[in-house]
Design a protein around this motif. Structure first.
Motif, PDB file in Angstrom:
ATOM      1  N   SER A   1       0.889  -1.117  -0.003  1.00  8.56           N
ATOM      2  CA  SER A   1       0.076  -0.030  -0.100  1.00  8.56           C
ATOM      3  C   SER A   1       0.925   1.218  -0.048  1.00  8.56           C
ATOM      4  CB  SER A   1      -0.994   0.050   1.037  1.00  8.56           C
ATOM      5  OG  SER A   1      -1.659   1.291   1.364  1.00  8.56           O
ATOM      6  N   ARG A   2       0.215   2.453  -0.480  1.00  2.10           N
ATOM      7  CA  ARG A   2       0.993   3.631  -0.297  1.00  2.10           C
ATOM      8  C   ARG A   2       0.076   4.718   0.323  1.00  2.10           C
ATOM      9  NH1 ARG A   2       1.082   2.065  -5.945  1.00  2.10           N
ATOM     10  NH2 ARG A   2      -1.080   3.079  -6.209  1.00  2.10           N
ATOM     11  N   GLU A   3      -0.876   4.215   1.213  1.00  2.35           N
ATOM     12  CA  GLU A   3      -1.575   5.005   2.019  1.00  2.35           C
ATOM     13  C   GLU A   3      -1.130   5.519   3.067  1.00  2.35           C
ATOM     14  OE1 GLU A   3      -5.977   3.727   0.131  1.00  2.35           O
ATOM     15  OE2 GLU A   3      -5.287   2.835   2.263  1.00  2.35           O
ATOM     16  N   THR A   4      -1.331   6.501   3.680  1.00  2.00           N
ATOM     17  CA  THR A   4      -0.699   7.312   4.774  1.00  2.00           C
ATOM     18  C   THR A   4      -1.610   7.610   5.693  1.00  2.00           C
ATOM     19  OG1 THR A   4      -0.636   9.463   3.777  1.00  2.00           O
ATOM     20  CG2 THR A   4       1.366   8.066   3.762  1.00  2.00           C
ATOM     21  N   SER A   5      -3.050   7.520   5.438  1.00  4.30           N
ATOM     22  CA  SER A   5      -4.336   8.205   5.960  1.00  4.30           C
ATOM     23  C   SER A   5      -5.388   7.871   5.348  1.00  4.30           C
ATOM     24  CB  SER A   5      -4.102   9.698   6.415  1.00  4.30           C
ATOM     25  OG  SER A   5      -4.441  10.296   5.282  1.00  4.30           O
ATOM     26  N   ASN A   6      -6.495   7.945   6.195  1.00  4.98           N
ATOM     27  CA  ASN A   6      -8.101   7.480   5.539  1.00  4.98           C
ATOM     28  C   ASN A   6      -7.698   6.259   4.741  1.00  4.98           C
ATOM     29  OD1 ASN A   6      -9.659   9.666   6.477  1.00  4.98           O
ATOM     30  ND2 ASN A   6      -9.401  10.706   4.627  1.00  4.98           N
ATOM     31  N   PHE A   7      -7.392   5.264   5.369  1.00  3.06           N
ATOM     32  CA  PHE A   7      -7.112   3.756   4.754  1.00  3.06           C
ATOM     33  C   PHE A   7      -8.348   3.224   4.152  1.00  3.06           C
ATOM     34  CE2 PHE A   7      -4.483   4.140   8.715  1.00  3.06           C
ATOM     35  CZ  PHE A   7      -3.174   4.436   8.198  1.00  3.06           C
ATOM     36  N   THR A   8      -8.024   2.536   3.029  1.00  2.00           N
ATOM     37  CA  THR A   8      -9.120   1.911   2.397  1.00  2.00           C
ATOM     38  C   THR A   8      -8.899   0.516   2.481  1.00  2.00           C
ATOM     39  OG1 THR A   8      -8.249   2.141   0.181  1.00  2.00           O
ATOM     40  CG2 THR A   8      -9.592   3.882   0.824  1.00  2.00           C
ATOM     41  N   TYR A   9      -9.967  -0.236   2.408  1.00  2.00           N
ATOM     42  CA  TYR A   9      -9.989  -1.765   2.714  1.00  2.00           C
ATOM     43  C   TYR A   9     -11.495  -2.308   2.461  1.00  2.00           C
ATOM     44  CZ  TYR A   9     -11.238   0.695   7.023  1.00  2.00           C
ATOM     45  OH  TYR A   9     -11.831   1.564   7.943  1.00  2.00           O
ATOM     46  N   HIS A  10     -11.274  -3.751   2.372  1.00  2.51           N
ATOM     47  CA  HIS A  10     -12.628  -4.381   2.018  1.00  2.51           C
ATOM     48  C   HIS A  10     -13.103  -4.879   3.410  1.00  2.51           C
ATOM     49  CE1 HIS A  10     -11.975  -4.286  -2.320  1.00  2.51           C
ATOM     50  NE2 HIS A  10     -10.834  -4.547  -2.198  1.00  2.51           N
ATOM     51  N   LEU A  11     -14.202  -5.402   3.546  1.00  2.75           N
ATOM     52  CA  LEU A  11     -14.767  -5.857   4.785  1.00  2.75           C
ATOM     53  C   LEU A  11     -14.822  -7.267   4.705  1.00  2.75           C
ATOM     54  CD1 LEU A  11     -17.697  -3.162   5.367  1.00  2.75           C
ATOM     55  CD2 LEU A  11     -15.401  -3.161   6.087  1.00  2.75           C
ATOM     56  N   THR A  12     -14.767  -7.833   5.773  1.00  2.00           N
ATOM     57  CA  THR A  12     -15.110  -9.333   5.700  1.00  2.00           C
ATOM     58  C   THR A  12     -16.463  -9.809   5.136  1.00  2.00           C
ATOM     59  OG1 THR A  12     -15.830  -9.650   7.895  1.00  2.00           O
ATOM     60  CG2 THR A  12     -13.329  -9.502   7.667  1.00  2.00           C
ATOM     61  N   GLU A  13     -16.601 -10.938   4.929  1.00  2.00           N
ATOM     62  CA  GLU A  13     -18.149 -11.281   4.294  1.00  2.00           C
ATOM     63  C   GLU A  13     -18.854 -11.370   5.647  1.00  2.00           C
ATOM     64  OE1 GLU A  13     -19.230 -12.222   1.301  1.00  2.00           O
ATOM     65  OE2 GLU A  13     -17.249 -11.419   0.469  1.00  2.00           O
ATOM     66  N   LEU A  14     -18.525 -11.647   6.601  1.00  2.00           N
ATOM     67  CA  LEU A  14     -19.375 -11.628   7.747  1.00  2.00           C
ATOM     68  C   LEU A  14     -19.887 -10.266   8.307  1.00  2.00           C
ATOM     69  CD1 LEU A  14     -21.016 -13.128  10.417  1.00  2.00           C
ATOM     70  CD2 LEU A  14     -18.717 -13.005  11.520  1.00  2.00           C
ATOM     71  N   ASN A  15     -18.924  -9.270   7.954  1.00  2.00           N
ATOM     72  CA  ASN A  15     -18.971  -7.815   8.376  1.00  2.00           C
ATOM     73  C   ASN A  15     -19.964  -7.096   7.148  1.00  2.00           C
ATOM     74  OD1 ASN A  15     -17.467  -4.848   8.854  1.00  2.00           O
ATOM     75  ND2 ASN A  15     -18.804  -5.727  10.247  1.00  2.00           N
ATOM     76  N   LEU A  16     -19.854  -7.762   6.073  1.00  2.00           N
ATOM     77  CA  LEU A  16     -20.766  -7.472   4.957  1.00  2.00           C
ATOM     78  C   LEU A  16     -22.528  -7.728   5.304  1.00  2.00           C
ATOM     79  CD1 LEU A  16     -18.952  -8.320   1.845  1.00  2.00           C
ATOM     80  CD2 LEU A  16     -19.465  -5.609   2.621  1.00  2.00           C
ATOM     81  N   ALA A  17     -22.384  -8.868   5.856  1.00  2.00           N
ATOM     82  CA  ALA A  17     -23.811  -9.503   6.447  1.00  2.00           C
ATOM     83  C   ALA A  17     -24.402  -8.660   7.473  1.00  2.00           C
ATOM     84  CB  ALA A  17     -23.814 -10.852   6.798  1.00  2.00           C
ATOM     85  N   HIS A  18     -23.568  -8.274   8.539  1.00  2.00           N
ATOM     86  CA  HIS A  18     -23.903  -7.413   9.545  1.00  2.00           C
ATOM     87  C   HIS A  18     -24.259  -5.989   9.000  1.00  2.00           C
ATOM     88  CE1 HIS A  18     -21.137  -9.742  12.574  1.00  2.00           C
ATOM     89  NE2 HIS A  18     -22.171 -10.670  12.207  1.00  2.00           N
TER      90      HIS A  18
ATOM     91  N   ILE B   1       1.039   8.830  -5.193  1.00  2.00           N
ATOM     92  CA  ILE B   1       1.947   8.323  -4.451  1.00  2.00           C
ATOM     93  C   ILE B   1       1.477   8.008  -3.091  1.00  2.00           C
ATOM     94  CG2 ILE B   1       2.742  10.512  -3.540  1.00  2.00           C
ATOM     95  CD1 ILE B   1       4.893   7.540  -4.242  1.00  2.00           C
ATOM     96  N   SER B   2       0.314   8.580  -2.724  1.00  2.00           N
ATOM     97  CA  SER B   2      -0.353   8.300  -1.453  1.00  2.00           C
ATOM     98  C   SER B   2      -1.716   7.544  -1.582  1.00  2.00           C
ATOM     99  CB  SER B   2      -0.437   9.611  -0.655  1.00  2.00           C
ATOM    100  OG  SER B   2      -1.301  10.445  -1.172  1.00  2.00           O
ATOM    101  N   ALA B   3      -2.014   7.156  -2.463  1.00  2.00           N
ATOM    102  CA  ALA B   3      -3.291   6.621  -2.849  1.00  2.00           C
ATOM    103  C   ALA B   3      -2.999   5.118  -3.531  1.00  2.00           C
ATOM    104  CB  ALA B   3      -4.195   7.622  -3.661  1.00  2.00           C
TER     105      ALA B   3
END
Length: 307
Positions: free
Chosen positions: A67-84, A128-130
């Protein structure tokens, strides 16, 4: 030395620094009862390390390399979390669980938005940071609520690079194609913010630059969906809710991006007779523990029971 070896060597130095700091602290004894032996304490330490810390540290090392991110991190959610998340949406919007899941999946399958984000990331000086193929995280909940509630006006304070702006506008464009037009307004004090928010998404929205409170004061009309995501101090968050209180439509929903660390939206809900519900993120394959979404919405009158 390879790139990976340099990362691991640097991580080893950080670990040694942590151990040196711990050596300088006085020993900690239990408040009550007998003191465990060093072997017993080491067994418990090994259990905690293997169960929790080792997976997180591994994710941290992998993230530092990919990753190049330094703040406001982006990510996917777990399958269980998507159901929640789908269940959370149904409580607030009153839609079916199946429909909420479909709207969440709709954003996942939006190749047009994905290509838009990747192309602008590649061509921007901020690349560079995204990261490419950014995960939407809790913004999936924002999207599903816009699809469910069909708001005419959506306001988001604090747009950063504009990922949330594009997600919200994508939902509004879908609504518009189904006969439910709406408009997006973002605010940010940084004049460089929102570089991802370009056409076609900018066709139904705009970013108001300057202090968010001042921008909200100048905003005319009623707000159907308000998202607080600007200055994350509790005091400023509280001021934003107070500022928009008189502008909210009777069916307005407020979302707090700071609700995992403050109770300001909860207190606003209490003071104004609204319901409150919090969703807690669980990122997939990421060291960051996640944030969440606080929601406050007007209580609906109970449906009369027919006998």
């Amino acid at each position: 030395m390879s790139h990976q070896q340099a990362i691991l060597q640097g991580f080893q130095q950080l670990t040694q620094q942590l151990l040196q700091e711990e050596h300088q602290k006085p020993p900690v004894a239990p408040e009550h009862g007998p003191q465990q032996t060093p072997d017993q304490q080491l067994q418990r330490l090994a259990f905690g390390f293997g169960f929790y810390l080792k997976p997180r540290l591994s994710e941290l090392i992998q993230w530092a390399q990919r990753s190049r991110e330094t703040s406001n991190f982006t990510y996917h959610l777990t399958e269980l979390n998507l159901a929640h998340l789908a269940g959370w949406v149904t409580v607030i919007a009153g839609c079916s669980l199946k429909q909420a899941s479909q709207w969440i999946n709709e954003l996942h399958l939006d190749d047009g938005l994905r290509n838009h984000l990747n192309q602008l990331t590649a061509s921007s000086g901020a690349a560079i940071s995204a990261d490419f193929n950014m995960g939407y995280g809790r913004r999936l909940g924002w999207y599903a609520l816009v699809r469910a509630l069909k708001p005419r006006v959506v306001v988001e304070t604090g747009v950063d690079k504009g990922l949330g702006s594009c997600v919200l506008a994508a939902a509004l464009l879908r609504n518009q194609s189904e006969g439910h037009p709406g408009r997006y307004y973002g605010t940010d004090i940084n004049p460089q913010a929102g570089w991802l928010f370009q056409n076609p998404y900018r066709e139904i929205g705009e970013i108001l630059y300057g202090d968010s409170i001042e921008s909200l004061n100048r905003l005319d009309g009623t707000i159907d969906l308000f998202i607080n995501d600007s200055d994350h101090s509790a005091e400023y968050e509280e001021r934003e809710y107070a500022c928009v209180a008189a502008k909210l439509s009777p069916v307005a929903v407020l979302l707090g991006d700071n609700s995992h660390v403050t109770n300001k939206l909860y207190q606003f809900a209490l003071a104004t007779g609204r319901d409150f519900l919090f969703f807690s993120e669980k990122p997939a394959d990421h060291w960051y523990p996640g944030a969440g979404i606080g929601a406050a919405w007007a209580k609906k009158a109970p449906t009369p029971t027919l006998f």
